[in-house]
Scaffold this motif. Structure first.
Motif, PDB file in Angstrom:
ATOM      1  N   SER A   1       0.831  -1.187   0.000  1.00  0.00           N
ATOM      2  CA  SER A   1       0.000   0.000   0.000  1.00  0.00           C
ATOM      3  C   SER A   1       0.874   1.249   0.000  1.00  0.00           C
ATOM      4  O   SER A   1       1.801   1.397   0.790  1.00  0.00           O
ATOM      5  CB  SER A   1      -0.903  -0.003   1.239  1.00  0.00           C
ATOM      6  N   THR A   2       0.577   2.132  -0.936  1.00  0.00           N
ATOM      7  CA  THR A   2       1.315   3.391  -1.036  1.00  0.00           C
ATOM      8  C   THR A   2       0.424   4.573  -0.651  1.00  0.00           C
ATOM      9  O   THR A   2       0.681   5.702  -1.057  1.00  0.00           O
ATOM     10  CB  THR A   2       1.838   3.585  -2.471  1.00  0.00           C
ATOM     11  N   ALA A   3      -0.624   4.284   0.110  1.00  0.00           N
ATOM     12  CA  ALA A   3      -1.507   5.360   0.538  1.00  0.00           C
ATOM     13  C   ALA A   3      -0.746   6.330   1.437  1.00  0.00           C
ATOM     14  O   ALA A   3       0.128   5.930   2.206  1.00  0.00           O
ATOM     15  CB  ALA A   3      -2.716   4.783   1.285  1.00  0.00           C
ATOM     16  N   PRO A   4      -1.048   7.596   1.343  1.00  0.00           N
ATOM     17  CA  PRO A   4      -0.323   8.588   2.150  1.00  0.00           C
ATOM     18  C   PRO A   4      -0.675   8.455   3.621  1.00  0.00           C
ATOM     19  O   PRO A   4      -1.764   8.006   3.978  1.00  0.00           O
ATOM     20  CB  PRO A   4      -0.821   9.922   1.577  1.00  0.00           C
ATOM     21  N   PRO A   5       0.251   8.815   4.509  1.00  0.00           N
ATOM     22  CA  PRO A   5      -0.037   8.756   5.953  1.00  0.00           C
ATOM     23  C   PRO A   5      -1.118   9.758   6.323  1.00  0.00           C
ATOM     24  O   PRO A   5      -1.283  10.805   5.688  1.00  0.00           O
ATOM     25  CB  PRO A   5       1.305   9.105   6.602  1.00  0.00           C
ATOM     26  N   MET A   6      -1.863   9.427   7.374  1.00  0.00           N
ATOM     27  CA  MET A   6      -2.972  10.275   7.807  1.00  0.00           C
ATOM     28  C   MET A   6      -2.970  10.390   9.323  1.00  0.00           C
ATOM     29  O   MET A   6      -2.799   9.405  10.030  1.00  0.00           O
ATOM     30  CB  MET A   6      -4.311   9.698   7.329  1.00  0.00           C
TER      31      MET A   6
ATOM     32  N   ASN B   1       7.760   5.462  12.309  1.00  0.00           N
ATOM     33  CA  ASN B   1       7.760   6.694  13.111  1.00  0.00           C
ATOM     34  C   ASN B   1       7.605   6.306  14.582  1.00  0.00           C
ATOM     35  O   ASN B   1       6.581   5.765  14.985  1.00  0.00           O
ATOM     36  CB  ASN B   1       6.625   7.624  12.677  1.00  0.00           C
ATOM     37  N   SER B   2       8.600   6.586  15.371  1.00  0.00           N
ATOM     38  CA  SER B   2       8.599   6.168  16.776  1.00  0.00           C
ATOM     39  C   SER B   2       8.074   7.241  17.722  1.00  0.00           C
ATOM     40  O   SER B   2       8.155   7.060  18.942  1.00  0.00           O
ATOM     41  CB  SER B   2      10.013   5.770  17.199  1.00  0.00           C
ATOM     42  N   ASN B   3       7.557   8.338  17.194  1.00  0.00           N
ATOM     43  CA  ASN B   3       7.085   9.417  18.067  1.00  0.00           C
ATOM     44  C   ASN B   3       5.871  10.109  17.450  1.00  0.00           C
ATOM     45  O   ASN B   3       5.940  11.262  17.032  1.00  0.00           O
ATOM     46  CB  ASN B   3       8.210  10.425  18.323  1.00  0.00           C
ATOM     47  N   VAL B   4       4.765   9.387  17.400  1.00  0.00           N
ATOM     48  CA  VAL B   4       3.517   9.948  16.890  1.00  0.00           C
ATOM     49  C   VAL B   4       2.660  10.347  18.091  1.00  0.00           C
ATOM     50  O   VAL B   4       2.248   9.478  18.876  1.00  0.00           O
ATOM     51  CB  VAL B   4       2.763   8.945  15.996  1.00  0.00           C
ATOM     52  N   VAL B   5       2.390  11.629  18.251  1.00  0.00           N
ATOM     53  CA  VAL B   5       1.654  12.143  19.402  1.00  0.00           C
ATOM     54  C   VAL B   5       0.246  12.529  18.974  1.00  0.00           C
ATOM     55  O   VAL B   5       0.060  13.225  17.969  1.00  0.00           O
ATOM     56  CB  VAL B   5       2.376  13.352  20.024  1.00  0.00           C
TER      57      VAL B   5
ATOM     58  N   CYS C   1      -0.610   0.558  10.355  1.00  0.00           N
ATOM     59  CA  CYS C   1       0.644   1.239  10.674  1.00  0.00           C
ATOM     60  C   CYS C   1       1.679   0.192  11.069  1.00  0.00           C
ATOM     61  O   CYS C   1       1.353  -0.800  11.737  1.00  0.00           O
ATOM     62  CB  CYS C   1       0.432   2.242  11.804  1.00  0.00           C
ATOM     63  N   ASN C   2       2.934   0.422  10.668  1.00  0.00           N
ATOM     64  CA  ASN C   2       3.998  -0.538  10.925  1.00  0.00           C
ATOM     65  C   ASN C   2       5.198   0.153  11.562  1.00  0.00           C
ATOM     66  O   ASN C   2       5.529   1.307  11.221  1.00  0.00           O
ATOM     67  CB  ASN C   2       4.455  -1.226   9.627  1.00  0.00           C
ATOM     68  N   ASN C   3       5.837  -0.564  12.492  1.00  0.00           N
ATOM     69  CA  ASN C   3       7.085  -0.098  13.099  1.00  0.00           C
ATOM     70  C   ASN C   3       6.967   1.328  13.624  1.00  0.00           C
ATOM     71  O   ASN C   3       7.836   2.176  13.375  1.00  0.00           O
ATOM     72  CB  ASN C   3       8.233  -0.185  12.083  1.00  0.00           C
ATOM     73  N   SER C   4       5.907   1.596  14.340  1.00  0.00           N
ATOM     74  CA  SER C   4       5.674   2.953  14.847  1.00  0.00           C
ATOM     75  C   SER C   4       5.198   2.885  16.297  1.00  0.00           C
ATOM     76  O   SER C   4       4.690   1.857  16.761  1.00  0.00           O
ATOM     77  CB  SER C   4       4.646   3.691  13.985  1.00  0.00           C
ATOM     78  N   THR C   5       5.374   4.015  16.999  1.00  0.00           N
ATOM     79  CA  THR C   5       4.942   4.141  18.389  1.00  0.00           C
ATOM     80  C   THR C   5       4.045   5.355  18.517  1.00  0.00           C
ATOM     81  O   THR C   5       4.388   6.446  18.039  1.00  0.00           O
ATOM     82  CB  THR C   5       6.148   4.292  19.331  1.00  0.00           C
ATOM     83  N   PHE C   6       2.884   5.152  19.159  1.00  0.00           N
ATOM     84  CA  PHE C   6       1.876   6.213  19.276  1.00  0.00           C
ATOM     85  C   PHE C   6       1.675   6.554  20.747  1.00  0.00           C
ATOM     86  O   PHE C   6       1.557   5.664  21.595  1.00  0.00           O
ATOM     87  CB  PHE C   6       0.551   5.762  18.660  1.00  0.00           C
ATOM     88  N   SER C   7       1.626   7.831  21.027  1.00  0.00           N
ATOM     89  CA  SER C   7       1.416   8.326  22.388  1.00  0.00           C
ATOM     90  C   SER C   7       0.141   9.159  22.402  1.00  0.00           C
ATOM     91  O   SER C   7       0.043  10.176  21.702  1.00  0.00           O
ATOM     92  CB  SER C   7       2.610   9.174  22.839  1.00  0.00           C
ATOM     93  N   VAL C   8      -0.853   8.691  23.170  1.00  0.00           N
ATOM     94  CA  VAL C   8      -2.150   9.364  23.238  1.00  0.00           C
ATOM     95  C   VAL C   8      -2.194  10.172  24.535  1.00  0.00           C
ATOM     96  O   VAL C   8      -2.123   9.599  25.642  1.00  0.00           O
ATOM     97  CB  VAL C   8      -3.305   8.342  23.180  1.00  0.00           C
ATOM     98  N   LYS C   9      -2.314  11.471  24.396  1.00  0.00           N
ATOM     99  CA  LYS C   9      -2.360  12.373  25.549  1.00  0.00           C
ATOM    100  C   LYS C   9      -3.808  12.633  25.939  1.00  0.00           C
ATOM    101  O   LYS C   9      -4.686  12.784  25.094  1.00  0.00           O
ATOM    102  CB  LYS C   9      -1.668  13.692  25.209  1.00  0.00           C
TER     103      LYS C   9
ATOM    104  N   ASP D   1      -5.874  -1.500  14.534  1.00  0.00           N
ATOM    105  CA  ASP D   1      -6.382  -2.463  13.555  1.00  0.00           C
ATOM    106  C   ASP D   1      -5.351  -2.703  12.458  1.00  0.00           C
ATOM    107  O   ASP D   1      -4.846  -1.763  11.847  1.00  0.00           O
ATOM    108  CB  ASP D   1      -7.691  -1.929  12.948  1.00  0.00           C
ATOM    109  N   SER D   2      -5.029  -3.990  12.217  1.00  0.00           N
ATOM    110  CA  SER D   2      -4.139  -4.391  11.117  1.00  0.00           C
ATOM    111  C   SER D   2      -2.791  -3.683  11.188  1.00  0.00           C
ATOM    112  O   SER D   2      -2.281  -3.198  10.169  1.00  0.00           O
ATOM    113  CB  SER D   2      -4.811  -4.143   9.757  1.00  0.00           C
ATOM    114  N   CYS D   3      -2.202  -3.658  12.353  1.00  0.00           N
ATOM    115  CA  CYS D   3      -0.894  -3.028  12.547  1.00  0.00           C
ATOM    116  C   CYS D   3       0.153  -4.100  12.858  1.00  0.00           C
ATOM    117  O   CYS D   3      -0.166  -5.177  13.373  1.00  0.00           O
ATOM    118  CB  CYS D   3      -0.957  -2.004  13.678  1.00  0.00           C
ATOM    119  N   LYS D   4       1.414  -3.782  12.554  1.00  0.00           N
ATOM    120  CA  LYS D   4       2.510  -4.705  12.795  1.00  0.00           C
ATOM    121  C   LYS D   4       3.650  -3.979  13.506  1.00  0.00           C
ATOM    122  O   LYS D   4       3.997  -2.849  13.150  1.00  0.00           O
ATOM    123  CB  LYS D   4       3.025  -5.302  11.480  1.00  0.00           C
ATOM    124  N   LYS D   5       4.200  -4.651  14.496  1.00  0.00           N
ATOM    125  CA  LYS D   5       5.383  -4.159  15.210  1.00  0.00           C
ATOM    126  C   LYS D   5       5.202  -2.709  15.638  1.00  0.00           C
ATOM    127  O   LYS D   5       6.063  -1.854  15.390  1.00  0.00           O
ATOM    128  CB  LYS D   5       6.630  -4.316  14.332  1.00  0.00           C
TER     129      LYS D   5
END
Length: 256
Positions: free
Chosen positions: A98-103, A119-123, A138-146, A155-159
């Motif tokens: 998938s080459t869909a743009p990030p959102m 992306n290891s720093n998605v806030v 989303c793959n190989n990323s870390t999300f921080s919810v404030k 949903d359908s995420c890896k690592k």
């Protein structure tokens, strides 16, 4: 007179034997002679012994494929001469990733986070308990919810991993692989569905959580003990028994 009398069986003796069966029907015309000729020819050929091979044609060396290079060359089919209909079909190319743009945007009361990779720093800054967060593909990323939100779905995420403060209802994982979550405050319910590999880090305030799992594997619950976490595997196999017409299900201790 006794000389002119006819002999008769004694009264009460066994009955006379049945007459003999009729003779077999004659073979059709031509059949007997044809089979006889073929049988005679076969016997004649067998009686010849070694002389039977004299009528065979001898194959010379120039007619043998393994001794004549020209004959071997004639049996080779060149790539250009091969019929396309007999050529093996090329394998279909694999579907491109998938080459869909990030959102990362807020749509009404829902945060849509999609197609973020590496992306290891998605806030994500939530501003109310009526907002929800949906993380998709989303793959190989870390999300921080404030802030405290209603619920979080991955949903359908890896690592990937999600770190959040608190949710009103639940944190859910669906169709994921090798994911992690950590809550620093409260989380009433955690749901894991069709996921392989899920590490769940709890806080002291979230030890009353309820876990719902289905069709998942390699799940571990990390419970805080002082400054460390103790790992507890979540059961994947269960044993069900019947008692008084009801089902009793418990983890299979043999698989633990």
């Amino acid at each position: 007179n006794s000389s002119n009398s006819t002999a008769r069986p004694a009264t009460g003796g066994p009955p006379p034997p049945p007459p003999p069966p009729p003779p077999p029907a004659p073979a059709p015309a031509g059949q007997e002679s044809g089979s006889g000729d073929a049988r005679s020819a076969l016997l004649d050929s067998l009686n010849q012994g070694e002389d039977i091979t004299r009528s065979l044609k001898k194959v010379t060396d120039d007619q043998k494929t393994h001794k004549n290079p020209e004959l071997r060359a004639q049996g080779v089919v060149k790539a250009g001469e091969m019929n396309n209909s007999h050529a093996p079909q090329a394998a279909a190319p694999k579907a491109a990733q998938s080459t869909a743009p990030p959102m990362l945007e807020l749509d009404g009361k829902k945060w849509n986070v999609e197609n973020i990779h590496g992306n290891s720093n998605v806030v994500i800054e939530t501003t109310g308990t009526n907002q929800s967060v949906y993380i998709y593909r989303c793959n190989n990323s870390t999300f921080s919810v404030k802030g405290k939100c209603n619920n979080i779905i991955m949903d359908s995420c890896k690592k990937s991993a999600v770190l959040f403060e608190a949710v009103v209802s639940s944190c859910e994982f669906i169709n994921c692989q090798s994911v992690q979550m950590q809550v620093t405050q409260t989380c009433p319910t955690i749901s894991v569905d069709k996921t392989d590999g899920c590490q769940i880090f709890l806080s002291e305030a979230s030890l009353g959580v309820e876990l719902i799992t289905a069709k998942s594997s390699e799940m571990n619950l990390m419970i805080p003990t002082g400054e460390e976490f103790v790992e507890h595997p979540i059961p994947e196999q269960f044993k069900t028994t019947i008692s008084a017409g009801k089902l009793n299900t418990s983890p299979n201790e043999a698989a633990a």
